[in-house]
Design a protein around this motif. Structure first.
Motif, PDB file in Angstrom:
ATOM      1  N   PRO A  14      15.545   0.461  -7.741  1.00 46.45           N
ATOM      2  CA  PRO A  14      16.155   1.560  -6.972  1.00 46.45           C
ATOM      3  C   PRO A  14      15.840   1.423  -5.485  1.00 46.45           C
ATOM      4  N   ASP A  15      16.741   1.959  -4.675  1.00 47.61           N
ATOM      5  CA  ASP A  15      16.576   1.869  -3.213  1.00 47.61           C
ATOM      6  C   ASP A  15      15.361   2.668  -2.737  1.00 47.61           C
ATOM      7  N   TRP A  16      15.026   3.856  -3.382  1.00 47.15           N
ATOM      8  CA  TRP A  16      13.939   4.706  -2.835  1.00 47.15           C
ATOM      9  C   TRP A  16      12.592   4.037  -3.033  1.00 47.15           C
ATOM     10  N   VAL A  17      12.490   3.182  -4.127  1.00 48.65           N
ATOM     11  CA  VAL A  17      11.204   2.487  -4.354  1.00 48.65           C
ATOM     12  C   VAL A  17      10.958   1.490  -3.228  1.00 48.65           C
ATOM     13  N   LEU A  18      11.993   0.776  -2.861  1.00 48.36           N
ATOM     14  CA  LEU A  18      11.863  -0.211  -1.785  1.00 48.36           C
ATOM     15  C   LEU A  18      11.547   0.465  -0.457  1.00 48.36           C
ATOM     16  N   ILE A  19      12.217   1.580  -0.184  1.00 45.87           N
ATOM     17  CA  ILE A  19      11.982   2.283   1.089  1.00 45.87           C
ATOM     18  C   ILE A  19      10.557   2.831   1.142  1.00 45.87           C
ATOM     19  N   THR A  21       7.863   1.784  -0.477  1.00 49.00           N
ATOM     20  CA  THR A  21       6.910   0.673  -0.329  1.00 49.00           C
ATOM     21  C   THR A  21       6.848   0.208   1.120  1.00 49.00           C
ATOM     22  N   ALA A  22       8.010   0.149   1.778  1.00 53.84           N
ATOM     23  CA  ALA A  22       8.034  -0.290   3.165  1.00 53.84           C
ATOM     24  C   ALA A  22       7.328   0.688   4.077  1.00 53.84           C
ATOM     25  N   VAL A  23       7.475   1.998   3.815  1.00 55.82           N
ATOM     26  CA  VAL A  23       6.813   3.017   4.663  1.00 55.82           C
ATOM     27  C   VAL A  23       5.294   2.949   4.471  1.00 55.82           C
ATOM     28  N   LEU A  24       4.830   2.827   3.194  1.00 55.96           N
ATOM     29  CA  LEU A  24       3.380   2.787   2.917  1.00 55.96           C
ATOM     30  C   LEU A  24       2.758   1.551   3.538  1.00 55.96           C
ATOM     31  N   ALA A  25       3.454   0.392   3.463  1.00 58.05           N
ATOM     32  CA  ALA A  25       2.894  -0.832   4.022  1.00 58.05           C
ATOM     33  C   ALA A  25       2.767  -0.731   5.535  1.00 58.05           C
ATOM     34  N   THR A  40      -1.953   7.485  12.318  1.00 58.45           N
ATOM     35  CA  THR A  40      -1.309   6.917  11.136  1.00 58.45           C
ATOM     36  C   THR A  40      -0.456   7.954  10.423  1.00 58.45           C
ATOM     37  N   VAL A  41      -0.989   9.185  10.286  1.00 57.59           N
ATOM     38  CA  VAL A  41      -0.238  10.256   9.608  1.00 57.59           C
ATOM     39  C   VAL A  41       1.018  10.604  10.392  1.00 57.59           C
ATOM     40  N   ALA A  42       0.888  10.668  11.742  1.00 62.27           N
ATOM     41  CA  ALA A  42       2.046  11.034  12.560  1.00 62.27           C
ATOM     42  C   ALA A  42       3.147   9.949  12.454  1.00 62.27           C
ATOM     43  N   TYR A  43       2.720   8.710  12.447  1.00 65.62           N
ATOM     44  CA  TYR A  43       3.683   7.605  12.340  1.00 65.62           C
ATOM     45  C   TYR A  43       4.414   7.627  11.001  1.00 65.62           C
ATOM     46  N   ALA A  44       3.630   7.844   9.920  1.00 62.50           N
ATOM     47  CA  ALA A  44       4.246   7.865   8.593  1.00 62.50           C
ATOM     48  C   ALA A  44       5.214   9.024   8.456  1.00 62.50           C
ATOM     49  N   GLY A  45       4.822  10.182   8.993  1.00 64.00           N
ATOM     50  CA  GLY A  45       5.734  11.339   8.891  1.00 64.00           C
ATOM     51  C   GLY A  45       7.034  11.116   9.646  1.00 64.00           C
ATOM     52  N   ALA A  46       6.926  10.568  10.859  1.00 60.93           N
ATOM     53  CA  ALA A  46       8.163  10.312  11.641  1.00 60.93           C
ATOM     54  C   ALA A  46       9.070   9.310  10.935  1.00 60.93           C
ATOM     55  N   LEU A  47       8.448   8.286  10.332  1.00 56.60           N
ATOM     56  CA  LEU A  47       9.255   7.261   9.650  1.00 56.60           C
ATOM     57  C   LEU A  47       9.952   7.830   8.431  1.00 56.60           C
ATOM     58  N   VAL A  48       9.225   8.715   7.690  1.00 55.60           N
ATOM     59  CA  VAL A  48       9.847   9.336   6.508  1.00 55.60           C
ATOM     60  C   VAL A  48      11.016  10.225   6.919  1.00 55.60           C
ATOM     61  N   PHE A  50      12.936   9.927   9.583  1.00 58.84           N
ATOM     62  CA  PHE A  50      14.059   9.079   9.998  1.00 58.84           C
ATOM     63  C   PHE A  50      14.831   8.529   8.803  1.00 58.84           C
ATOM     64  N   VAL A  51      14.077   8.080   7.781  1.00 58.78           N
ATOM     65  CA  VAL A  51      14.727   7.549   6.576  1.00 58.78           C
ATOM     66  C   VAL A  51      15.536   8.622   5.879  1.00 58.78           C
ATOM     67  N   ALA A  52      14.994   9.849   5.867  1.00 58.05           N
ATOM     68  CA  ALA A  52      15.714  10.940   5.201  1.00 58.05           C
ATOM     69  C   ALA A  52      17.025  11.252   5.918  1.00 58.05           C
ATOM     70  N   VAL A  53      16.966  11.269   7.250  1.00 57.54           N
ATOM     71  CA  VAL A  53      18.199  11.551   8.012  1.00 57.54           C
ATOM     72  C   VAL A  53      19.253  10.478   7.766  1.00 57.54           C
ATOM     73  N   MET A  54      18.862   9.208   7.727  1.00 57.55           N
ATOM     74  CA  MET A  54      19.819   8.121   7.525  1.00 57.55           C
ATOM     75  C   MET A  54      20.434   8.181   6.134  1.00 57.55           C
ATOM     76  N   ARG A  55      19.631   8.526   5.111  1.00 54.87           N
ATOM     77  CA  ARG A  55      20.196   8.627   3.756  1.00 54.87           C
ATOM     78  C   ARG A  55      21.202   9.765   3.670  1.00 54.87           C
ATOM     79  N   ALA A  56      20.920  10.881   4.393  1.00 61.82           N
ATOM     80  CA  ALA A  56      21.868  12.000   4.381  1.00 61.82           C
ATOM     81  C   ALA A  56      23.191  11.606   5.036  1.00 61.82           C
ATOM     82  N   ALA A  57      23.100  10.814   6.113  1.00 67.30           N
ATOM     83  CA  ALA A  57      24.328  10.384   6.806  1.00 67.30           C
ATOM     84  C   ALA A  57      25.162   9.447   5.936  1.00 67.30           C
ATOM     85  N   VAL A  58      24.453   8.566   5.220  1.00 64.61           N
ATOM     86  CA  VAL A  58      25.178   7.621   4.364  1.00 64.61           C
ATOM     87  C   VAL A  58      25.876   8.338   3.229  1.00 64.61           C
ATOM     88  N   ARG A  59      25.226   9.403   2.706  1.00 64.44           N
ATOM     89  CA  ARG A  59      25.848  10.123   1.589  1.00 64.44           C
ATOM     90  C   ARG A  59      27.133  10.852   1.996  1.00 64.44           C
TER      91      ARG A  59
END
Length: 803
Positions: A14-19, A21-25, A40-48, A50-59
């Protein structure tokens, strides 16, 4: 047949598993590098986020857009284009074949990309042009593509994502054998319908063999059935007599002659080259083209009557059968009710035998053509060309005659010849007048010098005066010649024609006498004209004197009418005169009630020295002078006359653009105040005529001037180059080697302020237009001793005035 394209394999993770894994790494990498858990927490939150916004746009992308972005399924396309009767192929813009149906592969080969197919050169070219049109306009079509295995009609259209594909559809064209179809029809209803109308029909191959016929032809030609005639030679069933009339062979010349109508059976879709071997349909009608006793060939006659060419026909005996309207007009028979029996009756006696022999030769021999120059009774002075052609198969008609109507051409030739002659005579008259003026200048000058030594009462005084008077009379004749050649000196000004007529009316009454009544009429609101009033008076006087002589010759009391009229462009158009341009004119009309002018003389009356008067009673320069003055004033003159009803002369002068009564600005000229007769100064006299130079020199020396003479322009220029000082250059215009204007321009380079006085017999206005030199003055020839003295004093007085 091309198959569908292979689809890419689907992902199992699934796509969410790959995404995730990439955020955690990436977060672990940031922590290890900075050792700051807050970053580290601030970076991870911003990245998550951004990914959420892009998935909403694609849908939110619509399903149909996703489908458009998906690669094409060519298996569906192949199924859609699979047709048994049409070859279909799809190509990319580069020309590569991406899909084709089975029929295309069978006809052209799967890997042969259009337009490079097995077609002839012409079809290949048209298919390439159709492909260009389809890529440009979106669709195109081309018909009758000829190949090695058949003929096709092609339709092309753009399609696919981005319109980057071209769909080609080739439909076969059914080839119809028109010859075979025609043979079947002749044995069916068409053949029976033609037979019922009295028409025999037969289809013949290119080799002349019968392919088929209707029953009526088979019965008349061979008394047999149509199928038994197939393969036989068509000409076997026909024969002809000595006059090329055609008959059925089995009936002979005793039967009815036939008319054959030849119809090639060519497929309209084929070129003429491909139709050379096509069969021919002959329609045979009983009764050839006969001419009756009173008319020649009704069918041909109706056709020839419509043609603009002069055409006529004769029989074998040379008698006229028919002549159309154009032939009658060209032969001068328009007003004649009936044409004469023979063509030789149209020509003069000397040409009768040659024309009759030529007609007889063309009627009896083989079909041929020729031409014969003849002179018609209607215009015996001008030979015309009569064309003859022998004809066959037209019944009684044997010779076709052609005569060109040259009436308009002859009229134009006469006009051109008249204009050329008038121009040549004008140039000759001007040259003669110029040379004669030099002679008269010398005679008048020597007479003046002799008169200075002889007082009135002297035995030689009267003789000298008589010589001078006759010289002045000769000078007036040269002025008339110059007027005819349009080289007379004019002083134009804006004026009204009624004023000029009023000034000369008193003189006219004395000239025409008591037997002739003078009537003067004027239109209202006449436009002003620009002309020399003295010359216009001469025009009126000359026309009036000619009218007086014509009326006195008639021996009756007459009326001379002088009128002025306003002529508008509408009036000019109504005149239908090809010479008079459209515009506004003021017309001067002079009419008389005399004998009139004969028609054969009307075209010669303006020629110099042409006169109808007795010898010694007319110079023949009156009307030529009128013509020259009118033309030099940019006007037009026309003469109309009917014998016994008088003559009418109309002079059309263009209306001046300036206000009436106000003279337009004249070309800039130097002031010429009158000066006392005599003076002092140095003068350079340049004249190639020895006598004129001698007279001018003696006249100026007597007035107190210092005169240096030169025989031509080069000699005069050498005097100036040598350092000699002069107050005035007095020069002739036309001289050998170097003329006066050329010398004056060279002198001006050395002495810019040197005044120049030209002597010439030509018109001053013409010289000023051609020479155009500042401080230039003019002395017309011939001149007297007093005139040259006054002119030189006037010029020197003007140039010496203080500025």
């Amino acid at each position: 047949m091309f198959g569908p394209l292979r689809e890419p394999p689907r992902r199992s993770v699934p796509d969410w598993v790959l995404i995730g894994t990439a955020v955690l790494a990436s977060a672990v990498a940031v922590q290890l590098m900075t050792d700051l858990w807050q970053l580290t927490v601030a970076y991870a939150g911003a990245l998550v986020a951004f990914v959420a916004v892009m998935r909403a746009a694609v849908r939110r992308v619509p399903v149909d857009a996703e489908e458009k972005l998906a690669p094409p399924d060519w298996s569906v396309t192949v199924a859609a284009i699979e047709r048994p009767d049409v070859a279909t192929v799809i190509t990319e813009r580069s020309g590569k074949v991406v899909c084709a149906n089975t029929r295309y592969g069978e006809w052209f080969g799967f890997y042969n990309a259009p337009p490079q197919l097995a077609l002839d050169e012409e079809s290949q070219t048209r298919l390439v042009e159709a492909a260009r049109e389809a890529w440009r306009a979106g669709e195109a079509s081309v018909s009758l593509l000829v190949g090695t295995s058949g003929r096709w009609h092609a339709d092309l259209r753009r399609a696919g994502r981005g319109q980057n594909h071209l769909v080609w559809e080739f439909a076969p064209v059914e080839m119809v054998d028109l010859g075979a179809r025609l043979v079947r029809q002749l044995d069916d209803k068409l053949g029976r319908a033609l037979g019922a109308a009295g028409i025999q029909a037969v289809a013949v191959s290119a080799e002349g063999e019968i392919l088929g016929a209707n029953a009526d032809f088979a019965r008349r030609a061979a008394a047999d059935r149509p199928e038994n005639l197939v393969g036989r030679e068509f000409v076997e069933y026909l024969t002809a007599d000595d006059y090329d009339r055609i008959y059925y062979a089995r009936e002979g010349t005793s039967g009815e002659d036939l008319r054959l109508i030849h119809l090639p059976v060519v497929d309209p879709d084929l070129s003429m080259a491909n139709g050379r071997d096509a069969p021919v349909l002959f329609l045979i009608i009983e009764g050839g083209l006969h001419a009756g006793n009173s008319a020649a060939l009704p069918e041909i006659e109706s056709l020839l009557a419509l043609l603009p060419l002069g055409l006529a026909m004769t029989d074998r005996d040379g008698r006229f059968l028919f002549a159309n309207k154009a032939f009658r007009r060209a032969a001068g028979l328009e007003t004649v009710g009936e044409i004469p029996p023979f063509p030789s009756d149209l020509v003069v006696r000397e040409d009768k035998g040659a024309l009759a022999d030529s007609i007889r030769r063309h009627a009896a021999g083989t079909p041929s053509s020729g031409a014969l120059p003849v002179r018609l009774h209607a215009s015996a002075e001008e030979p015309v060309t009569l064309s003859l052609a022998g004809v066959r198969g037209l019944g009684e008609a044997a010779v076709l005659l052609s005569l060109k109507d040259t009436t308009e051409e002859t009229r134009l030739k006469r006009q051109v010849a008249q204009a050329t002659k008038m121009q040549a005579v004008g140039q000759l008259a001007g040259g003669v007048a110029h040379d004669f003026n030099n002679v008269l200048t010398a005679i008048i000058g020597y007479c003046d010098l002799m008169l200075l030594r002889h007082a009135p009462g002297d035995s030689d005084y009267d003789d000298i005066q008589q010589i001078k008077a006759n010289s002045n009379r000769a000078a007036s004749l040269t002025r008339q010649l110059l007027a005819f050649s349009r080289q007379q000196t004019l002083r134009p000004q804006v004026l009204q024609l009624p004023d000029v007529v009023s000034e000369v009316s008193a003189l006219l009454k004395r000239l025409i006498g008591e037997k002739i009544r003078l009537e003067v009429k004027h239109d209202r609101a006449l436009g002003a004209v620009r002309a020399d009033p003295q010359q216009l008076e001469q025009v009126i006087v000359n026309l009036a004197v000619n009218a007086r002589d014509a009326m006195l010759a008639k021996g009756e009391v007459g009326t001379l009418t002088i009128s002025t009229r306003k002529v508008t462009p509408r009036d000019v158009r109504a005149l239908k005169n090809e010479i008079l341009p459209l515009g506004n004119y003021t017309a001067l009309v002079v009419e008389d009630t005399g004998e009139g002018i004969p028609a054969d003389m009307l075209g010669k009356i303006f020629e110099p020295f042409f006169t109808t008067k007795e010898t010694g009673k007319g110079t023949g320069l009156g009307l030529s002078t009128v013509y020259g003055i009118v033309k030099q004033s940019d006007g037009f003159i026309f003469a109309d006359s009917e014998p016994g009803e008088g003559a009418r002369f109309c002079v059309y002068l263009p209306v001046d653009a300036t206000l009436a009564g106000e003279a337009p600005p004249e070309p800039k000229r130097e002031a010429e105040p009158r000066a006392a007769f005599g003076g002092t100064g140095k003068i350079l006299l340049v004249e190639d005529e020895d006598t004129v130079r001698a007279v001018a020199e003696r006249a100026l020396v007597r007035q107190g001037y210092t005169v240096t003479t030169a025989a031509d322009g080069e000699e005069g220029l050498e005097h100036v180059r040598g350092g000699a000082e002069f107050d005035l250059v007095l020069s002739d215009v036309v001289m050998p080697t170097m003329d006066g204007p050329a010398m004056a321009r060279e002198i001006r380079k050395l002495r810019p302020d040197m005044p120049v006085l030209f002597m010439s017999g030509y018109a001053e206005e013409q010289l000023r237009r051609e020479i155009d030199i500042a401080s230039m003055y003019f002395l017309p020839k011939p001149f007297s001793v007093a005139q040259i003295g006054e002119k030189v004093a006037s010029v020197l007085g003007a140039t010496r005035q203080p500025t």
